[in-house]
Design a protein around this motif. Structure first.
Motif, PDB file in Angstrom:
ATOM      1  N   UNK A  62      52.486 -12.414  -4.445  1.00 43.33           N
ATOM      2  CA  UNK A  62      51.524 -11.695  -5.270  1.00 43.33           C
ATOM      3  C   UNK A  62      50.768 -12.618  -6.234  1.00 43.33           C
ATOM      4  N   UNK A  63      51.148 -13.868  -6.271  1.00 47.49           N
ATOM      5  CA  UNK A  63      50.481 -14.856  -7.125  1.00 47.49           C
ATOM      6  C   UNK A  63      49.346 -15.518  -6.349  1.00 47.49           C
ATOM      7  N   UNK A  64      48.679 -16.461  -7.001  1.00 44.70           N
ATOM      8  CA  UNK A  64      47.682 -17.269  -6.313  1.00 44.70           C
ATOM      9  C   UNK A  64      47.798 -18.702  -6.806  1.00 44.70           C
ATOM     10  N   UNK A  65      47.201 -19.615  -6.027  1.00 52.00           N
ATOM     11  CA  UNK A  65      47.149 -21.029  -6.383  1.00 52.00           C
ATOM     12  C   UNK A  65      45.713 -21.351  -6.759  1.00 52.00           C
ATOM     13  N   UNK A  66      45.547 -22.097  -7.835  1.00 51.08           N
ATOM     14  CA  UNK A  66      44.231 -22.589  -8.234  1.00 51.08           C
ATOM     15  C   UNK A  66      44.255 -24.105  -8.036  1.00 51.08           C
ATOM     16  N   UNK A  67      43.440 -24.592  -7.086  1.00 53.92           N
ATOM     17  CA  UNK A  67      43.374 -26.029  -6.786  1.00 53.92           C
ATOM     18  C   UNK A  67      41.909 -26.441  -6.826  1.00 53.92           C
ATOM     19  N   UNK A  68      41.599 -27.434  -7.636  1.00 50.40           N
ATOM     20  CA  UNK A  68      40.221 -27.931  -7.791  1.00 50.40           C
ATOM     21  C   UNK A  68      39.278 -26.773  -8.126  1.00 50.40           C
ATOM     22  N   UNK A  69      39.745 -25.891  -9.002  1.00 44.21           N
ATOM     23  CA  UNK A  69      38.982 -24.729  -9.456  1.00 44.21           C
ATOM     24  C   UNK A  69      38.671 -23.724  -8.345  1.00 44.21           C
ATOM     25  N   UNK A  70      39.372 -23.796  -7.224  1.00 41.36           N
ATOM     26  CA  UNK A  70      39.199 -22.837  -6.131  1.00 41.36           C
ATOM     27  C   UNK A  70      40.481 -22.017  -6.017  1.00 41.36           C
ATOM     28  N   UNK A  71      40.388 -20.678  -6.063  1.00 38.00           N
ATOM     29  CA  UNK A  71      41.588 -19.847  -5.932  1.00 38.00           C
ATOM     30  C   UNK A  71      41.981 -19.645  -4.472  1.00 38.00           C
ATOM     31  N   UNK A  72      43.281 -19.681  -4.209  1.00 35.89           N
ATOM     32  CA  UNK A  72      43.829 -19.422  -2.879  1.00 35.89           C
ATOM     33  C   UNK A  72      44.873 -18.328  -2.989  1.00 35.89           C
ATOM     34  N   UNK A  73      44.676 -17.241  -2.236  1.00 33.79           N
ATOM     35  CA  UNK A  73      45.690 -16.201  -2.166  1.00 33.79           C
ATOM     36  C   UNK A  73      46.886 -16.753  -1.410  1.00 33.79           C
ATOM     37  N   UNK A  74      48.073 -16.422  -1.859  1.00 35.85           N
ATOM     38  CA  UNK A  74      49.294 -16.897  -1.210  1.00 35.85           C
ATOM     39  C   UNK A  74      49.648 -15.946  -0.073  1.00 35.85           C
ATOM     40  N   UNK A  75      49.776 -16.498   1.137  1.00 30.95           N
ATOM     41  CA  UNK A  75      50.175 -15.682   2.286  1.00 30.95           C
ATOM     42  C   UNK A  75      51.657 -15.814   2.576  1.00 30.95           C
ATOM     43  N   UNK A  76      52.254 -16.926   2.191  1.00 28.13           N
ATOM     44  CA  UNK A  76      53.685 -17.104   2.423  1.00 28.13           C
ATOM     45  C   UNK A  76      54.238 -18.168   1.485  1.00 28.13           C
ATOM     46  N   UNK A  77      55.474 -17.948   1.038  1.00 32.29           N
ATOM     47  CA  UNK A  77      56.207 -18.912   0.230  1.00 32.29           C
ATOM     48  C   UNK A  77      57.475 -19.245   0.998  1.00 32.29           C
ATOM     49  N   UNK A  78      57.707 -20.542   1.240  1.00 32.05           N
ATOM     50  CA  UNK A  78      58.830 -20.972   2.064  1.00 32.05           C
ATOM     51  C   UNK A  78      59.739 -21.887   1.254  1.00 32.05           C
ATOM     52  N   UNK A  79      61.018 -21.548   1.199  1.00 33.60           N
ATOM     53  CA  UNK A  79      62.037 -22.401   0.589  1.00 33.60           C
ATOM     54  C   UNK A  79      62.493 -23.369   1.675  1.00 33.60           C
ATOM     55  N   UNK A  80      62.180 -24.652   1.514  1.00 29.29           N
ATOM     56  CA  UNK A  80      62.460 -25.650   2.538  1.00 29.29           C
ATOM     57  C   UNK A  80      63.773 -26.360   2.233  1.00 29.29           C
ATOM     58  N   UNK A  81      64.687 -26.338   3.171  1.00 33.71           N
ATOM     59  CA  UNK A  81      65.935 -27.069   3.039  1.00 33.71           C
ATOM     60  C   UNK A  81      67.013 -26.272   2.337  1.00 33.71           C
ATOM     61  N   UNK A  82      68.233 -26.475   2.769  1.00 30.11           N
ATOM     62  CA  UNK A  82      69.385 -25.776   2.189  1.00 30.11           C
ATOM     63  C   UNK A  82      69.634 -26.198   0.748  1.00 30.11           C
ATOM     64  N   UNK A  83      69.143 -27.349   0.366  1.00 28.68           N
ATOM     65  CA  UNK A  83      69.381 -27.867  -0.979  1.00 28.68           C
ATOM     66  C   UNK A  83      68.305 -27.441  -1.981  1.00 28.68           C
ATOM     67  N   UNK A  84      67.384 -26.558  -1.569  1.00 31.58           N
ATOM     68  CA  UNK A  84      66.284 -26.126  -2.432  1.00 31.58           C
ATOM     69  C   UNK A  84      65.491 -27.321  -2.978  1.00 31.58           C
TER      70      UNK A  84
END
Length: 113
Positions: free
Chosen positions: A83-105
């Motif tokens: 439900x959040x978004x990313x702001x990169x170089x003043x451009x907003x990106x809607x988040x489609x997926x968040x992935x926890x990579x690796x068993x060690x977080x």
């Protein structure tokens, strides 16, 4: 370094993670504003590795496909949600997926459109 592990050396971009805030104005209309969700740095940004993807790429997870125009990799954070978004170089990106990579977080990967 293990596959998918966050690399501070490659994280050369500053991004903001923002949460949506919905309020009502004087005539009852909804007003959407975005508030910086990470405030522990003076600029409210975190370091990220960023991969602009060629065209729109699709990623499969749990039998669902997610479209992405850009992939962000950050040091592990449990509090980032779709439900959040990313702001990169003043451009907003809607988040489609968040992935926890690796068993060690180690890493959180964020797919955005």
């Amino acid at each position: 370094m293990a596959e998918g592990q966050f690399s501070a050396a490659r994280a050369d971009q500053r991004i903001k993670i923002q949460s949506k805030s919905v309020t009502k104005n004087a005539i009852g209309e909804e007003v959407v504003t975005w508030i910086d969700a990470i405030t522990d740095a003076a600029d409210h940004c975190i370091w990220a590795e960023v991969w602009p993807l060629k065209g729109r790429e699709f990623f499969a997870a749990a039998e669902t496909q997610y479209a992405a125009d850009v992939r962000f990799r950050v040091r592990y954070r449990a509090n980032i949600v779709r439900e959040m978004r990313v702001l990169w170089a003043d451009v907003p990106y809607d988040i489609t997926q968040v992935i926890d990579v690796g068993a060690q977080h180690w890493t959180t990967e964020i797919l955005g459109v």
